[in-house]
Design a protein around this motif. Structure first.
Motif, short mmCIF file in Angstrom:
data_model
loop_
_atom_site.label_atom_id
_atom_site.label_comp_id
_atom_site.label_asym_id
_atom_site.label_seq_id
_atom_site.Cartn_x
_atom_site.Cartn_y
_atom_site.Cartn_z
N ALA A 161 0.72 -1.27 -0.10
CA ALA A 161 -0.01 0.02 0.09
C ALA A 161 0.75 1.08 -0.08
O ALA A 161 2.09 1.18 0.23
CB ALA A 161 -0.75 -0.02 1.27
N LYS A 169 -2.40 11.72 5.08
CA LYS A 169 -3.77 11.84 5.15
C LYS A 169 -4.07 11.88 6.61
O LYS A 169 -5.13 13.00 7.21
CB LYS A 169 -4.44 10.90 4.59
N PRO A 295 -6.68 -1.15 1.79
CA PRO A 295 -7.50 -2.06 1.16
C PRO A 295 -6.53 -3.36 1.38
O PRO A 295 -5.83 -3.98 0.66
CB PRO A 295 -7.49 -2.06 -0.23
N GLU A 298 -7.88 -6.47 -0.80
CA GLU A 298 -7.56 -6.58 -2.22
C GLU A 298 -6.00 -6.60 -2.13
O GLU A 298 -5.47 -7.21 -3.21
CB GLU A 298 -7.88 -5.40 -2.61
N ILE A 322 -0.62 -0.47 -4.10
CA ILE A 322 -1.98 0.03 -4.09
C ILE A 322 -2.15 1.60 -3.66
O ILE A 322 -1.95 1.73 -2.22
CB ILE A 322 -2.74 -0.81 -3.27
N GLU A 323 -2.55 2.47 -4.43
CA GLU A 323 -2.58 3.71 -3.98
C GLU A 323 -3.72 4.34 -2.91
O GLU A 323 -3.75 4.97 -2.46
CB GLU A 323 -2.68 4.58 -5.14
N GLU A 324 -4.82 3.31 -3.11
CA GLU A 324 -6.05 3.62 -2.49
C GLU A 324 -5.80 3.66 -0.87
O GLU A 324 -5.49 2.73 -0.36
CB GLU A 324 -7.33 2.69 -2.64
N SER A 325 -6.36 4.88 -0.21
CA SER A 325 -6.48 4.79 1.42
C SER A 325 -7.61 5.60 1.84
O SER A 325 -7.84 6.70 0.92
CB SER A 325 -5.27 5.03 1.97
N GLU A 326 -8.35 5.31 2.70
CA GLU A 326 -9.23 6.20 3.11
C GLU A 326 -9.42 6.58 4.68
O GLU A 326 -9.05 5.91 5.72
CB GLU A 326 -10.72 5.26 3.01
#
Length: 338
Positions: A161, A169, A295, A298, A322-326
């Motif tokens: 990640a 963030k 994720p 994933e 994996i670039e997504e983070s929330e």
């Protein structure tokens, strides 16, 4: 449904030859059949509840159709999502999964022994115990491997990640809520995940023209106990001015929250706190913990797919970020008045 259905039963149900079914189920890349034929075989397998004879398949192919997954610690709930993702990817392709931990495999060479002794066909490594020199040795073998959630200088195959962005963030959210004196509980600084999260912490501060105070950077291990002890030591000494804590792992955050409570401080009224990774326990802490969600499921699925590709297609290097983070906002961060 036929009990203990055979390959011949599947072939008859699908209306194709036994050889075709066998090649299809063994992912023979040279097999040329139509999509409708593939669907017929898959439907027959499902209707008959067909399960390949693992021993016979292994003896015939010289493979175990099993992958090994090495994780740091079975007590860490973060890895359950990674394991589930890996398992799902393997189930879809007819592989099994053997999971072990650093504590069981104390000698680093035992990772490789899983393959050399014929127990598994490839390795998924979520452990940080292998250093760069040992990764270089691993590259000199013909052992298929994929690192998960960790990065080594010479690693050929990995799925990670963007930990730096996730940490950025988290700290940016604290800054948006007017917190400038932020303690960072790093996790084990020898692990690359901690290093990248520390980079994100520093970048968020410097991007706001704030100076990084090294005294606010406190090394812990990725455990509740370590988070508690380090936070308690800070509070006991009383030398640091801070209004918020960014913990590099939820387990560390849980420990820090307990220490704050035991010293009579309230979250978020007195100290705000944010963790990294999002698990069910974050929703039932008091207060529920604000976190960065990565994720993990994933990540596990992608790593499983990569290892299968390495073995079946002898593919080249896979370096996946994996670039997504929330940001998951709950009730552990308070906005300060300017």
């Amino acid at each position: 449904m036929i009990e203990s259905a055979t390959l011949k039963d599947v072939a008859k149900e699908a209306g194709v030859g036994v050889t075709t079914v066998s090649r299809f189920l063994n992912n023979d890349a040279t097999l040329k059949i139509s999509s409708s034929t593939k669907e017929k075989i898959e439907l027959a397998v499902k209707n008959l509840n067909y399960r390949p004879n693992a021993m016979a398949r292994s003896l015939k192919s010289g493979k175990t159709f099993t992958f090994g997954l090495v994780i740091p610690d079975f007590n860490n709930p973060v890895y359950s999502k990674i394991i589930t993702g890996v398992e799902q990817a393997l189930i879809e392709q007819g592989y099994d999964l053997l999971v072990t931990s650093d504590k069981r495999a104390e000698k680093k060479s035992s990772y490789l022994n899983l393959v050399s002794e014929g127990k598994v066909d490839g390795l998924l490594i979520a452990s940080s115990k292998l250093n760069d020199e040992e990764i270089e040795k691993l590259n000199g073998t013909n052992i298929p491997y994929v690192f998960i959630n960790r990065l080594g200088k010479d690693a050929k195959n990995y799925v990670i990640a963007n930990d730096e962005m996730g940490a950025y963030k988290a700290v940016s959210y604290l800054l948006d809520n007017n917190h400038e004196q932020i303690i960072h509980l790093t996790g084990d600084i020898d692990t690359d995940t901690s290093t990248r999260r520390l980079q994100g912490y520093k970048k968020a501060l410097t991007d706001r023209q704030l100076q990084v105070n090294d005294k606010l950077i406190i090394q812990t291990e990725y455990t509740e106990k370590s988070g508690y002890e380090e936070m308690a030591e800070v509070l006991q000494k009383g030398e640091l001015d801070f209004t918020a804590v960014f913990a590099a792992n939820v387990r560390v955050a849980f420990g820090a929250m307990a220490a704050l409570r035991d010293f009579g401080l309230r979250v978020p009224e007195d100290v705000s706190i944010i963790g990294f990774h999002d698990i069910t326990l974050c929703t039932i802490t008091a207060p529920p913990l604000t976190t960065i969600k990565i994720p993990l499921y994933e990540m596990g699925m992608k790593a499983g797919d990569v290892l299968i590709d390495l073995i079946q297609n002898h593919s080249e290097e896979h370096k996946i970020v994996i670039e997504e983070s929330e940001l998951i906002i709950r009730n552990s961060v308070k906005k300060l008045e300017k």
